[in-house]
Design a protein around this motif. Sequence first.
Motif, PDB file in Angstrom:
ATOM      1  N   HIS A  64      87.941   3.563 -24.904  1.00  0.00           N
ATOM      2  CA  HIS A  64      89.229   3.123 -23.915  1.00  0.00           C
ATOM      3  C   HIS A  64      89.427   4.395 -22.430  1.00  0.00           C
ATOM      4  CE1 HIS A  64      92.011   1.136 -27.343  1.00  0.00           C
ATOM      5  NE2 HIS A  64      90.475   0.751 -27.169  1.00  0.00           N
ATOM      6  N   ALA A  65      90.011   3.931 -21.399  1.00  0.00           N
ATOM      7  CA  ALA A  65      90.101   5.375 -20.602  1.00  0.00           C
ATOM      8  C   ALA A  65      91.384   5.621 -20.356  1.00  0.00           C
ATOM      9  CB  ALA A  65      90.304   4.250 -19.321  1.00  0.00           C
ATOM     10  N   SER A  66      91.536   7.135 -20.336  1.00  0.00           N
ATOM     11  CA  SER A  66      92.762   7.274 -20.422  1.00  0.00           C
ATOM     12  C   SER A  66      93.520   7.401 -19.112  1.00  0.00           C
ATOM     13  CB  SER A  66      91.867   9.307 -20.624  1.00  0.00           C
ATOM     14  OG  SER A  66      93.415   9.961 -20.575  1.00  0.00           O
ATOM     15  N   THR A  67      95.067   8.053 -18.918  1.00  0.00           N
ATOM     16  CA  THR A  67      95.628   7.537 -17.583  1.00  0.00           C
ATOM     17  C   THR A  67      95.514   8.999 -16.954  1.00  0.00           C
ATOM     18  OG1 THR A  67      97.395   7.737 -19.513  1.00  0.00           O
ATOM     19  CG2 THR A  67      98.229   8.034 -17.219  1.00  0.00           C
ATOM     20  N   GLN A  68      94.608   9.978 -17.794  1.00  0.00           N
ATOM     21  CA  GLN A  68      94.478  11.441 -16.807  1.00  0.00           C
ATOM     22  C   GLN A  68      92.743  10.506 -15.599  1.00  0.00           C
ATOM     23  OE1 GLN A  68      96.508  13.428 -17.772  1.00  0.00           O
ATOM     24  NE2 GLN A  68      94.667  14.681 -17.851  1.00  0.00           N
ATOM     25  N   LEU A  69      92.707   9.544 -15.880  1.00  0.00           N
ATOM     26  CA  LEU A  69      92.024   9.195 -15.136  1.00  0.00           C
ATOM     27  C   LEU A  69      92.024   8.223 -13.803  1.00  0.00           C
ATOM     28  CD1 LEU A  69      88.423   7.933 -17.027  1.00  0.00           C
ATOM     29  CD2 LEU A  69      88.137   9.244 -15.549  1.00  0.00           C
ATOM     30  N   ASN A  70      93.852   8.421 -14.150  1.00  0.00           N
ATOM     31  CA  ASN A  70      94.498   8.002 -12.836  1.00  0.00           C
ATOM     32  C   ASN A  70      94.520   7.201 -12.125  1.00  0.00           C
ATOM     33  OD1 ASN A  70      97.218   8.120 -10.515  1.00  0.00           O
ATOM     34  ND2 ASN A  70      95.068   8.913  -9.351  1.00  0.00           N
ATOM     35  N   THR A  71      94.210   5.557 -13.042  1.00  0.00           N
ATOM     36  CA  THR A  71      93.601   4.766 -11.967  1.00  0.00           C
ATOM     37  C   THR A  71      94.468   3.878 -11.729  1.00  0.00           C
ATOM     38  OG1 THR A  71      91.950   3.983 -14.178  1.00  0.00           O
ATOM     39  CG2 THR A  71      92.244   2.545 -13.350  1.00  0.00           C
ATOM     40  N   HIS A  72      94.650   2.909 -10.621  1.00  0.00           N
ATOM     41  CA  HIS A  72      95.261   2.401 -10.032  1.00  0.00           C
ATOM     42  C   HIS A  72      94.565   1.496  -8.772  1.00  0.00           C
ATOM     43  CE1 HIS A  72      94.476   5.948  -8.091  1.00  0.00           C
ATOM     44  NE2 HIS A  72      94.358   5.188  -6.973  1.00  0.00           N
ATOM     45  N   ASN A  73      93.306   1.231  -9.181  1.00  0.00           N
ATOM     46  CA  ASN A  73      92.456   0.111  -7.933  1.00  0.00           C
ATOM     47  C   ASN A  73      91.558  -0.808  -8.912  1.00  0.00           C
ATOM     48  OD1 ASN A  73      90.337   1.280  -7.120  1.00  0.00           O
ATOM     49  ND2 ASN A  73      91.721   2.913  -6.120  1.00  0.00           N
ATOM     50  N   ALA A  74      91.693  -1.767  -8.487  1.00  0.00           N
ATOM     51  CA  ALA A  74      90.706  -3.004  -8.887  1.00  0.00           C
ATOM     52  C   ALA A  74      89.179  -2.242  -8.633  1.00  0.00           C
ATOM     53  CB  ALA A  74      90.491  -3.866  -7.947  1.00  0.00           C
ATOM     54  N   GLY A  75      88.946  -1.283  -7.605  1.00  0.00           N
ATOM     55  CA  GLY A  75      87.388  -0.682  -7.979  1.00  0.00           C
ATOM     56  C   GLY A  75      87.419   0.491  -8.314  1.00  0.00           C
ATOM     57  N   GLN A  76      88.258   0.522  -9.303  1.00  0.00           N
ATOM     58  CA  GLN A  76      88.333   2.396 -10.405  1.00  0.00           C
ATOM     59  C   GLN A  76      87.908   1.373 -11.538  1.00  0.00           C
ATOM     60  OE1 GLN A  76      92.401   3.379  -9.406  1.00  0.00           O
ATOM     61  NE2 GLN A  76      91.270   6.161  -9.917  1.00  0.00           N
ATOM     62  N   ILE A  77      88.950  -0.151 -11.497  1.00  0.00           N
ATOM     63  CA  ILE A  77      88.466   0.005 -12.784  1.00  0.00           C
ATOM     64  C   ILE A  77      86.946  -1.427 -12.864  1.00  0.00           C
ATOM     65  CG2 ILE A  77      89.416  -2.358 -14.171  1.00  0.00           C
ATOM     66  CD1 ILE A  77      91.603  -2.956 -12.953  1.00  0.00           C
ATOM     67  N   ALA A 103      96.338  -6.292 -13.339  1.00  0.00           N
ATOM     68  CA  ALA A 103      96.227  -7.022 -14.609  1.00  0.00           C
ATOM     69  C   ALA A 103      95.778  -8.644 -14.920  1.00  0.00           C
ATOM     70  CB  ALA A 103      97.338  -7.574 -15.657  1.00  0.00           C
ATOM     71  N   HIS A 104      96.051  -8.583 -13.682  1.00  0.00           N
ATOM     72  CA  HIS A 104      94.453 -10.517 -13.740  1.00  0.00           C
ATOM     73  C   HIS A 104      94.048 -10.259 -13.142  1.00  0.00           C
ATOM     74  CE1 HIS A 104      94.543 -14.267 -11.746  1.00  0.00           C
ATOM     75  NE2 HIS A 104      93.419 -14.395 -10.780  1.00  0.00           N
ATOM     76  N   PHE A 105      92.459  -8.657 -12.552  1.00  0.00           N
ATOM     77  CA  PHE A 105      91.870  -8.828 -12.521  1.00  0.00           C
ATOM     78  C   PHE A 105      91.332  -8.112 -13.379  1.00  0.00           C
ATOM     79  CE2 PHE A 105      88.710  -5.353 -11.037  1.00  0.00           C
ATOM     80  CZ  PHE A 105      88.009  -5.832  -9.620  1.00  0.00           C
ATOM     81  N   CYS A 106      91.844  -7.456 -14.750  1.00  0.00           N
ATOM     82  CA  CYS A 106      91.574  -7.080 -15.751  1.00  0.00           C
ATOM     83  C   CYS A 106      91.569  -8.580 -17.092  1.00  0.00           C
ATOM     84  CB  CYS A 106      92.433  -6.322 -15.918  1.00  0.00           C
ATOM     85  SG  CYS A 106      93.150  -4.255 -15.667  1.00  0.00           S
ATOM     86  N   HIS A 107      91.418  -9.508 -16.029  1.00  0.00           N
ATOM     87  CA  HIS A 107      91.366 -10.620 -17.387  1.00  0.00           C
ATOM     88  C   HIS A 107      91.273 -11.611 -16.699  1.00  0.00           C
ATOM     89  CE1 HIS A 107      96.174 -10.814 -18.251  1.00  0.00           C
ATOM     90  NE2 HIS A 107      95.706 -10.153 -18.883  1.00  0.00           N
ATOM     91  N   GLN A 108      89.951 -11.012 -15.501  1.00  0.00           N
ATOM     92  CA  GLN A 108      88.778 -11.710 -14.534  1.00  0.00           C
ATOM     93  C   GLN A 108      87.282 -10.935 -15.628  1.00  0.00           C
ATOM     94  OE1 GLN A 108      90.520 -11.202 -10.849  1.00  0.00           O
ATOM     95  NE2 GLN A 108      90.295 -13.897 -10.876  1.00  0.00           N
TER      96      GLN A 108
END
Length: 610
Positions: A64-77, A103-108
């Motif tokens: 799992h990716a921690s909050t510490q990775l500060n993920t906030h855009n689709a490219g990071q996912i 969330a939609h991007f994650c589902h895809q």
Amino acid sequence: MLALAHANNCQIFLTLNVLILESEIPAVLRLLSQLAQTDIDGVIVQDLGLAYLLKHHFPNLDVHASTQLNTHNAGQIEFLKRMTVSRVNLSRELNLQEIRHLAHFCHQHDVLMEVFVHGSYCIGFSGLCYISSARNGASGNRGRCSQPCREQYETTNAGSDYPLNLKDNSAFNDLQALADAGVYSLKVEGRIKKAHYVYTVVDNWRKQIDRLCQGEALSTDTTELYTVFNRDFSNGFLQVDYGKNMYINNPRDHAVTHFSKVYQCTTTDDIQSVKRGLYDKKTDIIENVERKISAMTLNTTKAASSLKGAIEAPVLACLPDNPALDNTKGLSILISSAEDAALSVNTDVDVYYQLPMGLHAELTSLIALFEANPLLKPWFPAILIGDDFETAKLLLETVAPSILIANNSGVGFHAQRLGLNWVAGPHMNTANSYSLKCLSEEYKASGAFLSNELSSKQLKHIRRPTKMRTFYSIYHPNTLLTSRQCLFQQTAGCKKIKVNNGCLKRCNKRTSIINLKDNPYVIDKQRGSYNSLYSELNVLNLAVVNDHNDLITDVFIDLRGIQTETQISDDKPLIIKTFLQWLAQPEHTHNDTIGALISPTTNNQYSKGI
């Protein structure tokens, strides 16, 4: 613990969400080997080197990716998906619309999403906060934050004694909206909290989720949540309502104040009655938790055994020593003013231009700037949310720079997709050889900055991949944190009640605050970017080149116009020339020569590390 949890329909994830030092790699391998022999439900990580080891040597452990990775855009996912991450914990600063999009991007892309819904709000973006590290080596990137943001400061012009102190996050009344957005998992913060706090918060959220699943009306009763420790509550980021209402001028427990208002207390006796009532309620909760713990039994026929000693870790191929380098290293500089773009004609240096975090609003002028200055190179910031990230992709495709620095992994991922040379910037927190190996092999990065949090000793045994450039920032204003919140409302003062779209694009301010325990800090807001907090003095580290000559291929100096107490010459061509002369003979460290142009400075972090 795992047996007890699984017998009670609970999962256990182990938080390994810290930067891993080079000296700790053997111990981490032993730990992961032990974990792989258990039925642990997942490990939570921040460090890319650790993610690399998990992918290639422990593929059966869920990551799992921690909050510490500060993920906030689709490219990071997409970046994290390549490292087999199954669940991503998003940045706490995102609103519901931004969460819905991701969330939609994650589902895809078959990635689960987790959102922080209850507990302490940090004033800065996670993973990008160095204030505690700079102060005493207690790095937030090592889980050791000493919370300077909660401390008292000299009373500001806005009348605040705790100008960096936010209320606690609670999305208790936003559960339906989060479910509608497609969120998979909810994170409740319980770090350094008592058992009765954790029990109360989890119990309230569990019942709220059950109501939702059973089609019942959701509760609006937050009485129990206010009974245990809190700093009052806010859902400001979720609801795009961040500003003055998210701050509170008291970092301690707000429970008495809250219930004194509820019961309209007017006398000291009334308040004492509230305190006694709260004490009795907390005592009841504590006793209830103790009874429940005592009643828990573990029925197992499997004998308990120690994980220590019996399990061998995989033997990794030895990383080759860094090949010897001569003393001629590349020099890169960072600017943030279009007027300084002419410096890029100097072919002895690489000149990078700091792009704004609000990139979307500036695209046309930025394309014109890079077209007019073809040797100018882009420096992408760590924060690029929503349209600003999509604009970053468009800028890369349009300008196609010969090389770029990306402090955002999503930008790095897209640069690789386009076949561009990219360097992982300092805010990607590269701290060990396997992080370098990960960036080189998995993402084709042509270089990376070594973390400025590391001491000389902690840098000593890092090995860089063949043909990979390693950068080190030897001079820069020391960024302590970056915040989506306005840092001026509680300091210098601001007439606006909350942040709006115009603030990001137009606001340009500077002020300072004084911590009662130590030094002042500088708050600087540049047009087009979020608020940042800086150390009083800039960092200058000339010793690192001699200390680690074969590790570092490129050095970097930051010549942006961030006003701190460090005085710097306006003659930037002279500064560049002086650094080039020093680089030609770094063994002759003439601090006086550079000190005549830049002073005073500090270099404490290089001694204390993390």
